[in-house]
Design a protein around this motif. Structure first.
Motif, mmCIF file in Angstrom:
data_model
loop_
_atom_site.group_PDB
_atom_site.id
_atom_site.type_symbol
_atom_site.label_atom_id
_atom_site.label_comp_id
_atom_site.label_asym_id
_atom_site.label_seq_id
_atom_site.Cartn_x
_atom_site.Cartn_y
_atom_site.Cartn_z
ATOM 1 N N SER A 16 0.843 -1.190 0.000
ATOM 2 C CA SER A 16 0.000 0.000 0.000
ATOM 3 C C SER A 16 0.876 1.236 0.000
ATOM 4 N N THR A 69 0.108 5.267 0.813
ATOM 5 C CA THR A 69 -0.838 6.319 1.173
ATOM 6 C C THR A 69 -0.254 7.669 0.786
ATOM 7 N N ARG A 116 -7.380 5.581 -15.602
ATOM 8 C CA ARG A 116 -7.033 4.302 -14.975
ATOM 9 C C ARG A 116 -6.319 3.322 -15.906
ATOM 10 N N SER A 156 -3.556 -0.880 -8.459
ATOM 11 C CA SER A 156 -4.869 -0.247 -8.369
ATOM 12 C C SER A 156 -4.773 0.960 -7.463
ATOM 13 N N ARG A 157 -5.800 1.809 -7.531
ATOM 14 C CA ARG A 157 -5.808 3.005 -6.702
ATOM 15 C C ARG A 157 -7.208 3.245 -6.181
ATOM 16 N N ASP A 158 -7.296 3.543 -4.900
ATOM 17 C CA ASP A 158 -8.550 3.918 -4.256
ATOM 18 C C ASP A 158 -8.500 5.410 -4.020
ATOM 19 N N ASN A 159 -9.193 6.168 -4.869
ATOM 20 C CA ASN A 159 -9.134 7.628 -4.754
ATOM 21 C C ASN A 159 -9.720 8.129 -3.447
ATOM 22 N N ALA A 160 -10.758 7.465 -2.968
ATOM 23 C CA ALA A 160 -11.400 7.908 -1.727
ATOM 24 C C ALA A 160 -10.443 7.799 -0.547
ATOM 25 N N LYS A 161 -9.550 6.813 -0.607
ATOM 26 C CA LYS A 161 -8.596 6.618 0.492
ATOM 27 C C LYS A 161 -7.223 7.192 0.159
ATOM 28 N N THR A 194 -4.992 6.053 -1.722
ATOM 29 C CA THR A 194 -4.067 4.941 -1.528
ATOM 30 C C THR A 194 -3.849 4.178 -2.823
ATOM 31 N N TYR A 221 -2.208 0.660 -4.473
ATOM 32 C CA TYR A 221 -1.944 -0.717 -4.070
ATOM 33 C C TYR A 221 -1.138 -1.453 -5.136
#
Length: 127
Positions: free
Chosen positions: A21, A23, A56, A71-76, A78, A80
């Motif tokens: 991860s 951040t 993406r 992958s990427r979690d925009n909300a977090k 973060t 990965y």
């Protein structure tokens, strides 16, 4: 000012899996491309996977295609890197990188094109 902090590195056996991860904090909206690089002792830093933040699009080094997923979690905020079927040659320090120039991931594995880097997280794969 962007800050990138990696985590998730560990020692695993051949064939195992890990998820790294990264951040991010700071001016995250300005990031156009993010990537994972790795560097083994005595070797140059090499690109492993990259992801364009807008559309993406993803990019992978031949050595990890089919085994690693970025992958990427925009909300977090973060990023990965899911790593499966790990091999001894995957042993390295893994770095997260972010680029704030340009609008896409042109030359995604060009080290000099990334202006923010994390401190790295160690991955060791033993047989």
């Amino acid at each position: 000012q962007e800050q990138l902090v990696e985590s998730g590195g560990a020692s695993v056996e051949v064939g195992g899996s890990l998820r790294l991860s990264c951040t991010t904090s700071g001016v995250t909206y300005s990031i156009s491309c993010m990537a994972w690089f790795r560097q083994a002792p005595g070797k140059e830093r090499e690109g492993v996977a990259a992801i364009q933040t807008t559309f993406r699009g993803t990019y992978y080094a031949d050595s990890v295609k089919g085994r690693f997923t970025i992958s990427r979690d925009n909300a977090k905020n973060t990023l990965y890197l899911q790593m499966n079927s790990l091999k001894p040659e995957d042993t390295a320090m893994y770095y997260c990188a972010a680029r704030t120039s340009g609008g896409y991931c042109g030359a995604p594995f060009s080290v000099n094109s990334y202006n923010y880097w994390g401190q790295g997280t160690q991955v060791a794969v033993s047989s």
